[in-house]
Scaffold this active site. Structure first.
Site, PDB file in Angstrom:
ATOM      1  N   LYS A 113      44.589  10.286  52.593  1.00 56.16           N
ATOM      2  CA  LYS A 113      44.089   9.294  51.453  1.00 56.16           C
ATOM      3  C   LYS A 113      42.523   9.151  51.844  1.00 56.16           C
ATOM      4  CE  LYS A 113      47.656   6.182  50.236  1.00 56.16           C
ATOM      5  NZ  LYS A 113      48.271   4.757  50.366  1.00 56.16           N
ATOM      6  N   LYS A 195      55.785  16.911  47.429  1.00 52.14           N
ATOM      7  CA  LYS A 195      56.516  15.819  47.128  1.00 52.14           C
ATOM      8  C   LYS A 195      56.271  15.266  45.596  1.00 52.14           C
ATOM      9  CE  LYS A 195      56.971  11.047  48.182  1.00 52.14           C
ATOM     10  NZ  LYS A 195      56.674   9.770  49.104  1.00 52.14           N
ATOM     11  N   LYS A 198      53.325  10.804  41.107  1.00 54.85           N
ATOM     12  CA  LYS A 198      53.070  10.361  39.802  1.00 54.85           C
ATOM     13  C   LYS A 198      51.479  10.764  39.587  1.00 54.85           C
ATOM     14  CE  LYS A 198      50.909   6.496  41.937  1.00 54.85           C
ATOM     15  NZ  LYS A 198      51.430   5.944  43.064  1.00 54.85           N
TER      16      LYS A 198
END
Ligand code: TRP
Length: 328
Positions: A113, A195, A198
């Site tokens: 992140k 994976k 969105k």
């Protein structure tokens, strides 16, 4: 004998995908009968990445509605919003003082992140796993159903609990990962090595996606050049589609292979699209209905927070006592 307790949470930070649904929510529905389940909308976690305030509010409501629309019965479990139970932030602070920088620096999600949000590497992002540990430990949780990407966070939670218990005696129950016959790990339709997320609109299907668009994405999903439908090692794209079909229909990989023997990818994708649509449309209808009843949703999350707080406060008092705080 009392039921074992399960805790899990989802961040209200974006639209849920069918990956969240097939990998988590759909399975939670079954857990509710066997366990005492506490499901949270983890809005404290969400602001580790910048959020638009109005959107965040809307997403919290929408996430509660989606929990219920997916079949999680609020009369049989607890659904609440994390920020409504102050003990999460309070315990997180304390646990921060029992967590080492070096441990947090090893977290792969933090590394990932912070490279994706290089302009906002804030301290909250760094201590995110400590807040998650507080979530779990406050409820003396037995089992935590977590996906692959959260295993490391559950490990650090256990390390923190063990450290605290070693210093002060048994305060926290040691949580275990829930390994049941958990759902599919759904991968990106365009890039099956990743994976489903969105943030990749072409490779993901939202739970609330318009059916026509979902069908289009399935038709465009990556396959391979072998031409037959069979779950086989190394066929990442096909294996992903087969496991989605399996998760939705309840069919095994063998049954799916038999069903499509002699048929091509076109037929398979058509069946897959229909199955996905049939699964999503009642959820979407129920979601609409729920979003039109904000008072009902409010009743659910208020009741949830009252119950959650009653457990969380008890754990917090124990911790305060151990640490040496004068109880107010
Ligand atoms: N970190 C989890 C995720 O992003 C969400 C989460 C927060 C969670 N607190 C939790 C999951 C406690 C399980 C238990 O998926």
């Amino acid at each position: 004998m009392s039921k074992k307790r399960i805790f899990s949470g989802i961040q209200p930070s974006g639209a849920l995908t069918i990956g969240n649904y097939l990998g988590a929510l759909k399975n939670w529905v079954q857990l509710v009968d066997e366990y005492e389940c506490i499901f949270s909308v983890v809005d404290l976690h969400a602001i580790t990445v910048r959020q638009d305030p109005e959107e965040l509010k809307q997403r919290c409501m929408a996430l509660i509605a989606q929990y219920i629309a997916c079949g999680i019965d609020p009369d049989k479990c607890t659904i609440f919003i994390q920020s409504h139970v102050p003990a999460h932030a309070e315990l997180a602070w304390i646990l921060n003082c029992y967590t080492y920088m070096g441990e947090l620096e090893r977290m792969t999600q933090f590394k990932d992140k912070s490279s994706r949000h290089a302009d906002n590497i804030n301290a909250g992002l760094f201590t995110y796993p400590v807040l998650m540990a507080a979530d779990i430990l406050l409820y003396q949780t037995d089992l935590v159903p977590v996906g692959h990407d959260q295993k490391q966070h559950l490990e650090i939670c256990r390390d923190i609990a063990e450290r605290f218990n070693r210093i002060y005696g048994p305060v926290f129950k040691m949580p275990e990962g829930y390994i049941g016959k958990m759902g599919a790990r759904v991968m990106d339709l365009q890039n099956p090595e990743k994976k489903m997320s969105k943030s990749e609109p072409q490779g993901s299907i939202a739970l609330l996606e318009d059916p026509a668009s979902a069908v289009k994405k399935i038709k465009r999903a990556q396959t391979d050049s072998l031409g037959y439908v069979k779950y086989e090692e190394g066929r990442l794209a096909m294996n992903n589609l087969i496991s989605i079909y399996g998760a939705v229909t309840g069919k095994t990989a063998d049954e799916i292979e038999t069903e499509f023997t002699g048929k091509g990818y076109g037929d398979f994708k058509k069946a897959l699209a229909e199955a996905v649509q049939a699964e999503l449309s009642p959820i979407q209808a129920k979601y609409k209905e729920l979003m039109a009843s904000p008072h009902y949703l409010q009743e659910v999350y208020r009741k949830g927070a009252r119950y959650a707080a009653s457990i969380a406060e008890e754990t917090k008092r124990k911790v305060y006592e151990k640490v040496g705080y004068i109880l107010g």
